[in-house]
Motif scaffolding. Sequence first.
Motif, short mmCIF file in Angstrom:
data_model
loop_
_atom_site.label_atom_id
_atom_site.label_comp_id
_atom_site.label_asym_id
_atom_site.label_seq_id
_atom_site.Cartn_x
_atom_site.Cartn_y
_atom_site.Cartn_z
N CYS A 88 -1.62 10.03 -11.08
CA CYS A 88 -1.81 9.49 -9.73
C CYS A 88 -0.78 8.40 -9.42
O CYS A 88 -0.29 7.72 -10.32
N TYR A 89 -0.48 8.27 -8.14
CA TYR A 89 0.43 7.24 -7.65
C TYR A 89 -0.28 6.49 -6.52
O TYR A 89 -0.83 7.11 -5.60
N TYR A 90 -0.28 5.17 -6.60
CA TYR A 90 -0.94 4.36 -5.57
C TYR A 90 0.09 3.64 -4.73
O TYR A 90 0.90 2.86 -5.25
N ASP A 91 0.07 3.92 -3.43
CA ASP A 91 0.94 3.24 -2.48
C ASP A 91 0.24 1.95 -2.06
O ASP A 91 -0.69 1.98 -1.24
N ALA A 92 0.66 0.83 -2.64
CA ALA A 92 -0.01 -0.44 -2.38
C ALA A 92 0.17 -0.92 -0.94
O ALA A 92 -0.69 -1.63 -0.41
N ILE A 93 1.28 -0.54 -0.31
CA ILE A 93 1.53 -0.97 1.07
C ILE A 93 0.59 -0.24 2.03
O ILE A 93 -0.06 -0.85 2.88
N GLU A 94 0.52 1.08 1.90
CA GLU A 94 -0.35 1.88 2.77
C GLU A 94 -1.79 1.94 2.24
O GLU A 94 -2.68 2.41 2.95
N GLN A 95 -1.98 1.50 1.00
CA GLN A 95 -3.28 1.54 0.34
C GLN A 95 -3.84 2.96 0.30
O GLN A 95 -4.99 3.23 0.65
#
Length: 247
Positions: free
Chosen positions: A192-199
């Motif tokens: 998995c990859y988490y886009d912290a900006i877009e959450q």
Amino acid sequence: MSQTDIESKILDKMNTHGAVGCKLVFEYGKITHFCSSGDIAGEGTLGGFVRSETEGSADMNEHLVALISPHVANIPGTEYLNVGRNRIRLGPIRCMQYSQTIDIYPVKVDDLKIRSCNTRFRTESGEELYAKSGIEISRGAIVHIWGRSIRPGLGIVEEKDIERENGKLVVIRNRYPDREFAMPGDSGAMVCYYDAIEQVLYAVAMLMGPYTGENTHIRYVAQILHDGLRVLSSLNHCSLTLCEDSH
């Protein structure tokens, strides 16, 4: 201590503190754990769940499908997918078609077991979210897994878009020199990859195992999820997609 002894002690305590004349109602049950991405699945790890939609003559038939590693499904004598330490039987192994060129194996979940399934995935901090797929991750992307052995495994994408028949692979290395991204038993875990900006959490690929190449440091290879679902959808004449908030 028996059930009766426990009830007697509670009543004695209430009488001691002046709670006289109250009527107690005892309710007993047992805790049933949800089957979730990262749980034990046979000798490997449960990647997670997707929904299967098949367009029929009158309506849209919908089912829940569990994703595991093919080598786990192909162990001789394996007839059902058993998940978790309680070995919850989710469904028969040989119910759906799969391709030997795709390292993702689909298992249709029995209708009576759907309520036992958690269709969300986890960030590396453990937060549960519904995931999206189809993102084009870049080299250097921070990724993670939740497996039966490593919880969580922390990695970095080293190579992407390695072409092979029916789909692409991605190569991942350890994020930290003294901490392994994966170990035996983690095959099938969802990368998995988490886009912290877009959450937003993305389910990117399913872990296959260690990758042997020219470099001496440990690397791991994973099957891109979007490609795998596309092939499996075609084979099973359905549409396999990640679950959303309403499912």
